[in-house]
Design a protein around this motif. Structure first.
Motif, PDB file in Angstrom:
ATOM      1  N   SER A 100       0.817  -1.221   0.000  1.00 29.46           N
ATOM      2  CA  SER A 100       0.000   0.000   0.000  1.00 29.46           C
ATOM      3  C   SER A 100       0.848   1.267   0.000  1.00 29.46           C
ATOM      4  O   SER A 100       0.428   2.299  -0.497  1.00 29.46           O
ATOM      5  CB  SER A 100      -0.931  -0.009   1.217  1.00 29.46           C
ATOM      6  OG  SER A 100      -0.179  -0.122   2.407  1.00 29.46           O
ATOM      7  N   ARG A 101       2.044   1.180   0.555  1.00 26.25           N
ATOM      8  CA  ARG A 101       2.894   2.387   0.643  1.00 26.25           C
ATOM      9  C   ARG A 101       3.728   2.641  -0.617  1.00 26.25           C
ATOM     10  O   ARG A 101       4.430   3.646  -0.711  1.00 26.25           O
ATOM     11  CB  ARG A 101       3.813   2.281   1.858  1.00 26.25           C
ATOM     12  CG  ARG A 101       4.810   1.151   1.788  1.00 26.25           C
ATOM     13  CD  ARG A 101       5.591   1.002   3.093  1.00 26.25           C
ATOM     14  NE  ARG A 101       6.506  -0.121   3.045  1.00 26.25           N
ATOM     15  CZ  ARG A 101       6.181  -1.375   3.237  1.00 26.25           C
ATOM     16  NH1 ARG A 101       4.922  -1.696   3.486  1.00 26.25           N
ATOM     17  NH2 ARG A 101       7.084  -2.340   3.182  1.00 26.25           N
ATOM     18  N   ALA A 102       3.670   1.736  -1.590  1.00 25.69           N
ATOM     19  CA  ALA A 102       4.477   1.897  -2.805  1.00 25.69           C
ATOM     20  C   ALA A 102       3.937   3.042  -3.658  1.00 25.69           C
ATOM     21  O   ALA A 102       2.733   3.164  -3.869  1.00 25.69           O
ATOM     22  CB  ALA A 102       4.481   0.605  -3.605  1.00 25.69           C
ATOM     23  N   VAL A 103       4.837   3.889  -4.122  1.00 23.06           N
ATOM     24  CA  VAL A 103       4.456   4.991  -5.006  1.00 23.06           C
ATOM     25  C   VAL A 103       4.765   4.552  -6.431  1.00 23.06           C
ATOM     26  O   VAL A 103       5.804   4.878  -6.991  1.00 23.06           O
ATOM     27  CB  VAL A 103       5.224   6.286  -4.648  1.00 23.06           C
ATOM     28  CG1 VAL A 103       4.732   7.445  -5.509  1.00 23.06           C
ATOM     29  CG2 VAL A 103       5.069   6.609  -3.179  1.00 23.06           C
ATOM     30  N   VAL A 104       3.849   3.763  -6.978  1.00 22.75           N
ATOM     31  CA  VAL A 104       4.036   3.157  -8.298  1.00 22.75           C
ATOM     32  C   VAL A 104       2.723   3.263  -9.064  1.00 22.75           C
ATOM     33  O   VAL A 104       1.651   3.096  -8.483  1.00 22.75           O
ATOM     34  CB  VAL A 104       4.430   1.660  -8.143  1.00 22.75           C
ATOM     35  CG1 VAL A 104       4.455   0.963  -9.488  1.00 22.75           C
ATOM     36  CG2 VAL A 104       5.781   1.516  -7.451  1.00 22.75           C
ATOM     37  N   ASP A 105       2.810   3.569 -10.355  1.00 21.91           N
ATOM     38  CA  ASP A 105       1.628   3.564 -11.214  1.00 21.91           C
ATOM     39  C   ASP A 105       1.227   2.109 -11.395  1.00 21.91           C
ATOM     40  O   ASP A 105       1.903   1.350 -12.098  1.00 21.91           O
ATOM     41  CB  ASP A 105       1.978   4.211 -12.558  1.00 21.91           C
ATOM     42  CG  ASP A 105       0.791   4.269 -13.517  1.00 21.91           C
ATOM     43  OD1 ASP A 105      -0.037   3.335 -13.511  1.00 21.91           O
ATOM     44  OD2 ASP A 105       0.707   5.238 -14.282  1.00 21.91           O
ATOM     45  N   ASP A 106       0.131   1.705 -10.760  1.00 19.36           N
ATOM     46  CA  ASP A 106      -0.211   0.280 -10.759  1.00 19.36           C
ATOM     47  C   ASP A 106      -0.534  -0.248 -12.153  1.00 19.36           C
ATOM     48  O   ASP A 106      -0.214  -1.388 -12.473  1.00 19.36           O
ATOM     49  CB  ASP A 106      -1.345  -0.023  -9.768  1.00 19.36           C
ATOM     50  CG  ASP A 106      -2.667   0.617 -10.135  1.00 19.36           C
ATOM     51  OD1 ASP A 106      -3.383   0.053 -10.969  1.00 19.36           O
ATOM     52  OD2 ASP A 106      -2.989   1.672  -9.567  1.00 19.36           O
ATOM     53  N   ARG A 107      -1.125   0.556 -13.015  1.00 19.06           N
ATOM     54  CA  ARG A 107      -1.441   0.080 -14.369  1.00 19.06           C
ATOM     55  C   ARG A 107      -0.158  -0.200 -15.147  1.00 19.06           C
ATOM     56  O   ARG A 107      -0.063  -1.205 -15.856  1.00 19.06           O
ATOM     57  CB  ARG A 107      -2.280   1.105 -15.132  1.00 19.06           C
ATOM     58  CG  ARG A 107      -3.701   1.207 -14.598  1.00 19.06           C
ATOM     59  CD  ARG A 107      -4.599   1.974 -15.530  1.00 19.06           C
ATOM     60  NE  ARG A 107      -5.151   1.077 -16.527  1.00 19.06           N
ATOM     61  CZ  ARG A 107      -5.315   1.391 -17.802  1.00 19.06           C
ATOM     62  NH1 ARG A 107      -4.975   2.574 -18.239  1.00 19.06           N
ATOM     63  NH2 ARG A 107      -5.838   0.529 -18.638  1.00 19.06           N
ATOM     64  N   LYS A 108       0.832   0.679 -15.022  1.00 25.47           N
ATOM     65  CA  LYS A 108       2.105   0.448 -15.713  1.00 25.47           C
ATOM     66  C   LYS A 108       2.825  -0.758 -15.123  1.00 25.47           C
ATOM     67  O   LYS A 108       3.388  -1.580 -15.844  1.00 25.47           O
ATOM     68  CB  LYS A 108       2.999   1.696 -15.612  1.00 25.47           C
ATOM     69  CG  LYS A 108       2.573   2.836 -16.502  1.00 25.47           C
ATOM     70  CD  LYS A 108       3.554   3.982 -16.422  1.00 25.47           C
ATOM     71  CE  LYS A 108       3.104   5.131 -17.319  1.00 25.47           C
ATOM     72  NZ  LYS A 108       4.004   6.300 -17.190  1.00 25.47           N
ATOM     73  N   TYR A 109       2.797  -0.851 -13.800  1.00 25.89           N
ATOM     74  CA  TYR A 109       3.497  -1.949 -13.130  1.00 25.89           C
ATOM     75  C   TYR A 109       2.885  -3.297 -13.516  1.00 25.89           C
ATOM     76  O   TYR A 109       3.595  -4.215 -13.945  1.00 25.89           O
ATOM     77  CB  TYR A 109       3.439  -1.755 -11.611  1.00 25.89           C
ATOM     78  CG  TYR A 109       4.107  -2.869 -10.840  1.00 25.89           C
ATOM     79  CD1 TYR A 109       5.492  -3.019 -10.859  1.00 25.89           C
ATOM     80  CD2 TYR A 109       3.351  -3.771 -10.090  1.00 25.89           C
ATOM     81  CE1 TYR A 109       6.109  -4.041 -10.159  1.00 25.89           C
ATOM     82  CE2 TYR A 109       3.962  -4.800  -9.380  1.00 25.89           C
ATOM     83  CZ  TYR A 109       5.339  -4.925  -9.414  1.00 25.89           C
ATOM     84  OH  TYR A 109       5.947  -5.937  -8.715  1.00 25.89           O
ATOM     85  N   PHE A 110       1.573  -3.428 -13.374  1.00 24.97           N
ATOM     86  CA  PHE A 110       0.936  -4.698 -13.687  1.00 24.97           C
ATOM     87  C   PHE A 110       0.967  -4.988 -15.190  1.00 24.97           C
ATOM     88  O   PHE A 110       1.019  -6.147 -15.604  1.00 24.97           O
ATOM     89  CB  PHE A 110      -0.483  -4.753 -13.128  1.00 24.97           C
ATOM     90  CG  PHE A 110      -0.531  -4.793 -11.634  1.00 24.97           C
ATOM     91  CD1 PHE A 110       0.267  -5.668 -10.912  1.00 24.97           C
ATOM     92  CD2 PHE A 110      -1.366  -3.939 -10.921  1.00 24.97           C
ATOM     93  CE1 PHE A 110       0.232  -5.716  -9.519  1.00 24.97           C
ATOM     94  CE2 PHE A 110      -1.417  -3.972  -9.533  1.00 24.97           C
ATOM     95  CZ  PHE A 110      -0.612  -4.861  -8.835  1.00 24.97           C
ATOM     96  N   GLY A 111       0.950  -3.930 -16.004  1.00 26.62           N
ATOM     97  CA  GLY A 111       1.118  -4.121 -17.449  1.00 26.62           C
ATOM     98  C   GLY A 111       2.480  -4.723 -17.755  1.00 26.62           C
ATOM     99  O   GLY A 111       2.611  -5.625 -18.592  1.00 26.62           O
ATOM    100  N   ARG A 112       3.503  -4.221 -17.056  1.00 23.12           N
ATOM    101  CA  ARG A 112       4.851  -4.775 -17.243  1.00 23.12           C
ATOM    102  C   ARG A 112       4.932  -6.206 -16.711  1.00 23.12           C
ATOM    103  O   ARG A 112       5.620  -7.056 -17.293  1.00 23.12           O
ATOM    104  CB  ARG A 112       5.883  -3.879 -16.537  1.00 23.12           C
ATOM    105  CG  ARG A 112       7.311  -4.396 -16.626  1.00 23.12           C
ATOM    106  CD  ARG A 112       7.826  -4.479 -18.052  1.00 23.12           C
ATOM    107  NE  ARG A 112       9.113  -5.164 -18.105  1.00 23.12           N
ATOM    108  CZ  ARG A 112       9.348  -6.279 -18.799  1.00 23.12           C
ATOM    109  NH1 ARG A 112       8.398  -6.834 -19.532  1.00 23.12           N
ATOM    110  NH2 ARG A 112      10.544  -6.828 -18.781  1.00 23.12           N
TER     111      ARG A 112
END
Length: 200
Positions: A100-112
């Motif tokens: 929850s504390r990660a500052v990551v674009d989840d769509r880009k991350y899960f897309g990768r």
């Protein structure tokens, strides 16, 4: 300090060896597409008010469509579906999770994560991919056919050595590039409980 990601891989099938719980591809796809009404009740971990935030990023629109896709791949490869063992591995499931504390674009991350799965298992083996935003931990399920070179390879694809290599590759090629750190030691406590709940 970088946030720790979570990555798990397992098989979907009716085998009960070593005390594992039997499962089916239809049940896994139904969970991932949120069509199991009992999971959406007040006792579940799923928040129905946030289910609309979930996203299918690959695969047919229905759980039945996911199963049909898997079956069609086997038939195209010349496999007689009727002759498969009752406990054959129906799919490989990969679980990618963000803290929850990660500052990551989840769509880009899960897309990768989905791209990486294609690189590791082959694009044509991917059956479905779903991002879940309606539980306490943001995560993505990817279902993969265990069909390799016209044969059902099953759990051989995710044996101990293969899984260790997958973990190293995932960290190097995906997680590290998003500024995430490796989970420390064995999965224990809250992370283990979360992973078990998500996979089940």
């Amino acid at each position: 300090m970088a946030s720790e990601y979570m990555f798990a891989v397992g098989t979907i099938g009716c085998s009960t060896r070593k005390g594992r719980k039997a499962s089916t591809l239809l049940a896994a796809a139904s969970h991932n597409r949120r069509t199991i009404q009992a999971e959406l009740g007040s006792k579940g971990h799923i928040d129905p008010n946030r289910t609309a935030l979930n996203e299918t990023i690959f695969g047919p629109s229905t759980p039945q469509g996911v199963v049909a896709l898997a079956t069609s791949k086997m038939v195209e490869a010349g496999i007689d579906v009727q002759k498969l063992r009752k406990d054959y591995t129906q799919a490989i499931e990969l679980l990618f999770s963000l803290p929850s504390r990660a500052v990551v674009d989840d769509r880009k991350y899960f897309g990768r994560c989905l791209e990486w799965t294609g690189e590791r298992f082959g694009l044509t083996t991917i059956l479905s991919a779903d991002i879940h935003r309606d539980e306490s931990t943001l995560h993505c399920h990817v279902l993969v056919s265990p069909l390799v070179d016209g044969k059902m390879r099953g759990s051989a694809l995710v044996g101990r050595a293969a899984t260790a290599e997958l973990r190293d590759s995932f960290y190097r090629d995906v997680a590290k590039k998003f500024g995430l750190s490796k989970p420390t030691g064995k999965m224990t406590g809250v992370n283990r409980a979360v992973a078990s709940r998500i996979v089940l």
